[in-house]
Design a protein around this motif. Structure first.
Motif, short mmCIF file in Angstrom:
data_model
loop_
_atom_site.label_atom_id
_atom_site.label_comp_id
_atom_site.label_asym_id
_atom_site.label_seq_id
_atom_site.Cartn_x
_atom_site.Cartn_y
_atom_site.Cartn_z
N MET A 1 -6.34 -62.24 -4.65
CA MET A 1 -6.29 -60.79 -4.90
C MET A 1 -5.07 -60.18 -4.21
O MET A 1 -4.39 -59.31 -4.76
N GLY A 2 -4.82 -60.63 -2.98
CA GLY A 2 -3.66 -60.12 -2.24
C GLY A 2 -2.36 -60.43 -2.95
O GLY A 2 -1.48 -59.57 -3.05
N ARG A 3 -2.25 -61.64 -3.49
CA ARG A 3 -1.02 -62.02 -4.20
C ARG A 3 -0.87 -61.21 -5.49
O ARG A 3 0.25 -60.85 -5.88
N ALA A 4 -2.01 -60.96 -6.14
CA ALA A 4 -1.94 -60.21 -7.39
C ALA A 4 -1.49 -58.77 -7.17
O ALA A 4 -0.73 -58.21 -7.96
N PRO B 1 2.84 -57.01 -5.51
CA PRO B 1 4.00 -56.29 -6.06
C PRO B 1 3.91 -54.77 -5.90
O PRO B 1 4.94 -54.10 -5.76
N VAL B 2 2.69 -54.23 -5.91
CA VAL B 2 2.54 -52.78 -5.74
C VAL B 2 3.02 -52.35 -4.36
O VAL B 2 3.62 -51.28 -4.19
N PHE B 3 2.73 -53.17 -3.35
CA PHE B 3 3.05 -52.79 -1.98
C PHE B 3 4.36 -53.40 -1.48
O PHE B 3 4.76 -53.14 -0.35
N GLN C 1 -0.31 -61.02 2.69
CA GLN C 1 -1.30 -60.98 3.77
C GLN C 1 -1.58 -59.54 4.19
O GLN C 1 -2.74 -59.15 4.40
N LEU C 2 -0.53 -58.75 4.30
CA LEU C 2 -0.74 -57.33 4.63
C LEU C 2 -1.41 -56.59 3.47
O LEU C 2 -2.20 -55.67 3.69
N THR C 3 -1.08 -57.03 2.25
CA THR C 3 -1.74 -56.41 1.09
C THR C 3 -3.25 -56.63 1.14
O THR C 3 -4.03 -55.73 0.82
N ILE C 4 -3.66 -57.84 1.59
CA ILE C 4 -5.10 -58.09 1.76
C ILE C 4 -5.67 -57.08 2.75
O ILE C 4 -6.74 -56.50 2.54
N ASP D 1 5.32 -66.57 4.15
CA ASP D 1 5.16 -67.91 3.59
C ASP D 1 6.32 -68.84 3.94
O ASP D 1 6.14 -70.05 4.02
N ASP D 2 7.50 -68.24 4.17
CA ASP D 2 8.64 -69.11 4.49
C ASP D 2 8.56 -69.70 5.89
O ASP D 2 9.34 -70.57 6.26
#
Lengths: 58, 750
Positions: free
Chosen positions: B621-624, B627-629, B637-640, B681-682
Motif C-alpha cells: 500500500m505504501g509503494r502504491a 507517488p502522491v507523497f 516507508q514514510l508514506t506508510i 531502499d538504496d
C-alpha cells in the motif's frame, strides 16, 4: 510469498484483525451497516428523533 | 439556616397555589401569609403521585450552579465550572425526594412519588431567545423533547414541574426567567442558590418576601456547600399542580426587578459590597486592553510550562511500564520487580507466551500499539485539570473577553477561545464546546478551524521530528516547539478569516458574556473533570486506536516472504566465523568472534525484517501511494506512516518504530537512533533528512489526520459535508505548506 494458512495462530490473529477493522469501519458507516454510530442511543436531547433547531411554534 | 418557604394553602392563597403564574396569583400573593414548613404534608391541589416518577426540569441563567445542584441531588457528577454555558445538552438524573427513605422498602426499588427525574438543562437568560439552548429548553417544557437513555428511558412528555435555580447575588436578572415560567403556568419551585455568597456579601435576599412576591416555594440553598438541600427535597416532594397558562406579565423585566427589590429591601445593594469591589478591581486589570493581554499571556504561558514540566515524569513511568524500565525507576525498585518490568509489558508478554504469531500479535500489535498512545495520558489529564481550575476561579470568562478583541478581526468571537483552548488537549471536546458560541456562523467557523490547533496527539510526532532536527540544541528545539503551536493557531485564525469572508459570510454578533464572580477553585470538581477526560481518552485508546493498531499489525505482518539473500549471507558468514573461532587458541579471539557473529546475526535480522515489511500488504500500500507523497520528499516507508496515521496521527510514531526499529527494540533511545539512521531502499540515502523532517513537521501541524474529529465535526456541524470540507481544506493546506517547506529546505541546503 505465502500466507501461513496451516498455522492456527494465523487464523486467530486474522479474526482479531477482521473484528478490529469492522469496529473501525463501524464508526464511519451510516447507521444500519455494521451497527453504525447513527443507531446508538445517547443521553442527549432529541425532538422526534432529530436535534432541536427550529423556532418554537406557539 | 436553610428553610423552605411557600404561601399557606388558605382559601385565597390556595387558589394562588393552584394557579401559579395566573394574574390572580400576583395580585393576591402580596398579602398571602407565609409559613415555613421544612416538611409538611402535601396540600390540597397538589399533584398526586404519578404512575412513573415525576419529571422536573432544572432551569436557570448560565453559571448559577444548576449542574452543581443537579449533581448534588442526583448523586451524578457531570461537568461543572465557573464559566457560563458549561452545560450544552440535557441530562437526566433520578433524585430521591424527602420522604423516600421512610416510605420505601430498603430492599426494593423506591416507590414512585418518592423519587423524581431531574432534567438538567443548559443555562438560558430567557425562554424567548432564538438560541439553541433556549430552543432546547422550550421543547423540553412543551413536552416535545425526548431525553434518550438514562433513567427516563427516552420518554417525551412535559415535565410535571420546573425547578429554577437563581443566583441569590443577582436576583433582578435571574427572576426574569422565573417570571416567564410563571407566565406559562408551569408549577415552579425556586432554588435560591449561592445564598452563602450573598450572605457573605451582606446581601442575603429575604426568601419569605420573595416567595410572597412570586407565589411559589422559594428555598435558599448553597449547591456547593450542600446547605438547604434537604429543604429542597421536601419542596420537590410537595410539587404544586400544573395550571393553564392564562396570562402574561406585562413587563417582565420591571416585574422581576420589583420582586428582587422587595426581597432585598433594607439590605445594601450588591454592587457596593466589598466582594463586588474586589471583583471590579481585579477585572479592571485582567480585562484591560493592554494589561489584560499581558495577564492572559502570562497565565497561558504558565499553564503550558506547568503542563510540559510536570507531565514528563508520569509519561516516563508509563513509557517504562509498556516498553521497559527507565533508569530512574529501576533504581528504587526491588530486584524482582526491576527484572519483571525490565523489558516492560511487551517483554513480559514475550516471556509468558510461546514464540509465534500470537505472541507477536499481543506484544507488538496490542501492547506496543496502545502503549504508544497511553503515554500521553498524563499530559491530557494535567491540561484538563489546569483548565478546570482556571474555569472555577472565574478567570476563563475574562480570558474569553480579552481574546474577543484579538479574535474578532478574524471573524471569531471571544466565545471561541474556550473551544480553541480545549482543542489544544484534544479537538473532540473543543469542537463539542463550540456549542457555547451563540452565533451559528461563528460556531460553524470555530468547529471547522479548531482541529488546526495543536492537540496532544500531535505532540509525539513533534517530539520525534524536532529531536531528529535539533537533538542536541535544546533552545532551538524549544523554539521549534513553540513555532509548531504558533503555526497551528495562525492556520486556524487565517482559515477562520477566509471562511467568514466567503462561505460563512455574515455580521458578527457582539459578544455578551456574563463575568462570573471570582471563587476559590474546587479541587473536587477539577479532579472529577480530569477523571472523566482520562476515561474518555483511555476508552479511545482501548477501542479505536487499539483496533487500528491491530489492523496495522496484521497488514504489516503478512504475507510471509523468504529472507533476502543478504540476510542469508550475513548469517552464513556469522556461522563460519563462529566455526573458525572454535579452533582458535586465544580466548580473546573466541570472544571477539562471538561478538562479531552476534552483530552480524542482528544485522541479518534487521535486513530480513525490513524486507518482510516492504513486502507486506502495508508495504504494498505504501509503494502504491508513494507517488502522491513523493513531491513532499517521502519514500514508501514514510508514506506508510502517513497513511496509517490518517485515522489517528499519534499512530505515526508507533508505525515508524515498527517499520524502522524492529520488534525486539524496547528502549526509546534505541528507537530514536534506529529511526535517525534509517535509510531508503538504496541503503545509503537517509530517510529523515532535515528537509524531509521539516516537510513532515509542517504536514502534521496542519493536516487533519484524525477520524474521530471528522465524525464529531459531522455531528456538531450538522452534516458530513462540513466534515469533508474540513478534511479537504486541511489536507490541501498541509500538502501545499509541506511542499513549500520541503523545497525551501532543499534550496537552503538542508
Amino acid at each position: 510469498m505465502r500466507v501461513p494458512i496451516e498455522d492456527w495462530q494465523f487464523w486467530t490473529t486474522t479474526l482479531a484483525a477482521i473484528l478490529a477493522a469492522a469496529y473501525v469501519a463501524r464508526g464511519l458507516l451510516p447507521g444500519g451497516i455494521l451497527g453504525g454510530r447513527a443507531n446508538q442511543t445517547r443521553a442527549t436531547l432529541t425532538v422526534e428523533g432529530k436535534k432541536p433547531g427550529r423556532p418554537l411554534a406557539r | 439556616m436553610a428553610q423552605r418557604v411557600h404561601p399557606i394553602p388558605s382559601s385565597a392563597a390556595l387558589a394562588t397555589f393552584r394557579h401559579l403564574g395566573d394574574p390572580v396569583i400576583e395580585s393576591s400573593a402580596h398579602d398571602a401569609p407565609i409559613a415555613v414548613t421544612p416538611s409538611g404534608p402535601p396540600a390540597a391541589g397538589h399533584t398526586p403521585p404519578p404512575l412513573s416518577p415525576p419529571r422536573i426540569a432544572l432551569l436557570g441563567n448560565p453559571n448559577t450552579g444548576k449542574t452543581t445542584l443537579f449533581n448534588r441531588l442526583s448523586g451524578l457528577r457531570h461537568k461543572t465550572s465557573n464559566f457560563p454555558g458549561t452545560t450544552l445538552e440535557a441530562r437526566l438524573g433520578r433524585v430521591k425526594l424527602a420522604d423516600a427513605a421512610a416510605a420505601t422498602d430498603p430492599a426494593g426499588p423506591p416507590a414512585h412519588g418518592h423519587v423524581a427525574d431531574l432534567i438538567d438543562l443548559p443555562g438560558i437568560y430567557s425562554l424567548d431567545l432564538d438560541q439553541p439552548e433556549a430552543i432546547l429548553c422550550r421543547d423540553v417544557l412543551a413536552g416535545r423533547a425526548r431525553v434518550g437513555g438514562g433513567a427516563g428511558g427516552g420518554r417525551a412528555a412535559p415535565p410535571e414541574a420546573v425547578l429554577i435555580v437563581v443566583d441569590a447575588t443577582n436576583l433582578g436578572r435571574n427572576l426574569v426567567l422565573v417570571g416567564e415560567c410563571l407566565r406559562e403556568g408551569l408549577p415552579t419551585v425556586v432554588a435560591l442558590n449561592m445564598i452563602d455568597l450573598a450572605r457573605r456579601a451582606r446581601a442575603e435576599p429575604d426568601a419569605r418576601a420573595l416567595a410572597e412576591s412570586l407565589g411559589c416555594p422559594v428555598v435558599p440553598c448553597g449547591a456547593r456547600s450542600g446547605e438547604g438541600l434537604d429543604a429542597l427535597r421536601h419542596a420537590l416532594a410537595d410539587l404544586p399542580a400544573r395550571t393553564e397558562p392564562r396570562r402574561t406579565i406585562p413587563d417582565l423585566r420591571a416585574w422581576a426587578f420589583e420582586a428582587a427589590s422587595r426581597a432585598v429591601a433594607g439590605r445594601p445593594p450588591t454592587t457596593t459590597t466589598a466582594g463586588r469591589t474586589f471583583t471590579d478591581r481585579v477585572d479592571h486589570v485582567v480585562t484591560h486592553p493592554l494589561m489584560g493581554a499581558v495577564v492572559f499571556a502570562l497565565v497561558m504561558g504558565g499553564l503550558f510550562f506547568t503542563l510540559f514540566k510536570l507531565a514528563r515524569y508520569p509519561m516516563d513511568a508509563i513509557d517504562g511500564l509498556f516498553a521497559g524500565n527507565p533508569g530512574w525507576a529501576a533504581a528504587w525498585q526491588p530486584d524482582w520487580l526491576a527484572h519483571a518490568l525490565g523489558a516492560g509489558l511487551t517483554g513480559l508478554t514475550r516471556q509468558l507466551l510461546p514464540a509465534g504469531l500470537l505472541a507477536d500479535f499481543v506484544a507488538d500489535g496490542v501492547i506496543a500499539g496502545v502503549g504508544a498512545t497511553v503515554i500521553f495520558l498524563p499530559q491530557i489529564c494535567l491540561l484538563f485539570f489546569l483548565i478546570s481550575l482556571l474555569e472555577d476561579t472565574g478567570y476563563l470568562a475574562r480570558g474569553a473577553f480579552v481574546m474577543d478583541r484579538l479574535l474578532r478581526p478574524f471573524g471569531l468571537p471571544g466565545h471561541a477561545f474556550v473551544p480553541l483552548l480545549s482543542s489544544h488537549a484534544c479537538a473532540l471536546p473543543g469542537i463539542i464546546s463550540a456549542r457555547g458560541v451563540p452565533d451559528a456562523r461563528e460556531r460553524l467557523t470555530t468547529i471547522l478551524v479548531a482541529p488546526f490547533t495543536t492537540c496532544s496527539a500531535r505532540i509525539p510526532v513533534y517530539v520525534m521530528l524536532i529531536t531528529l532536527l535539533f537533538g542536541h540544541r535544546p533552545t532551538l528545539a524549544a523554539l521549534a516547539f513553540v513555532g509548531c503551536y504558533a503555526l497551528g493557531i495562525l492556520a486556524a485564525v487565517g482559515s477562520a478569516a477566509l471562511a467568514r469572508g466567503t462561505i460563512l459570510r455574515g455580521r458578527s454578533r457582539p459578544m455578551a458574556l456574563e463575568l462570573p464572580t471570582y471563587k476559590i477553585p474546587s479541587l473536587r470538581t477539577a479532579l472529577l473533570t480530569t477523571w472523566d477526560r482520562a476515561l474518555v481518552f483511555l476508552r479511545s485508546a482501548g477501542t479505536n486506536i487499539l483496533a487500528i493498531c491491530i489492523v496495522l499489525w496484521w497488514l504489516g505482518s503478512f504475507p510471509h516472504v523468504a529472507p533476502p539473500a543478504r540476510a542469508d549471507q550475513l548469517r552464513a558468514d556469522a556461522q563460519a566465523l563462529v566455526e573458525r573461532s572454535a579452533v582458535a587458541e586465544s580466548p580473546d579471539a573466541v570472544s571477539d568472534a562471538y561478538t562479531l557473529a552476534q552483530a552480524m546475526n542482528a544485522e541479518a535480522d534487521h535486513v530480513e525484517r525490513a524486507h518482510a515489511k516492504s513486502s507486506s500488504f502495508l508495504g504494498m500500500m505504501g509503494r502504491a501511494a508513494q507517488p502522491v507523497f513523493a513531491p513532499l520528499g517521502y519514500d514508501w516507508q514514510l508514506t506508510i506512516g502517513v497513511l496509517s496515521s490518517f485515522a489517528a496521527r499519534e499512530v505515526f510514531v508507533s508505525t515508524m518504530s515498527i517499520v524502522f526499529a524492529g520488534e525486539e527494540d524496547s528502549s526509546r533511545d534505541g528507537v530514536f537512533q534506529k529511526i535517525s539512521a534509517a535509510t531508503r531502499d538504496d541503503g545509503t540515502t537517509p530517510v529523515f533528512t532535515p528537509a524531509v523532517c521539516w516537510s513532515l513537521l509542517i504536514y502534521y501541524i496542519l493536516a487533519m489526520q484524525c477520524l474521530p474529529t471528522l465524525a464529531v465535526t459531522a455531528r456538531e456541524a450538522g452534516g458530513i459535508r462540513w466534515a469533508l470540507l474540513q478534511l479537504a481544506w486541511m489536507s490541501l493546506v498541509a500538502y501545499a505548506a509541506a511542499f513549500v517547506a520541503y523545497r525551501l529546505a532543499l534550496a537552503l541546503g538542508a
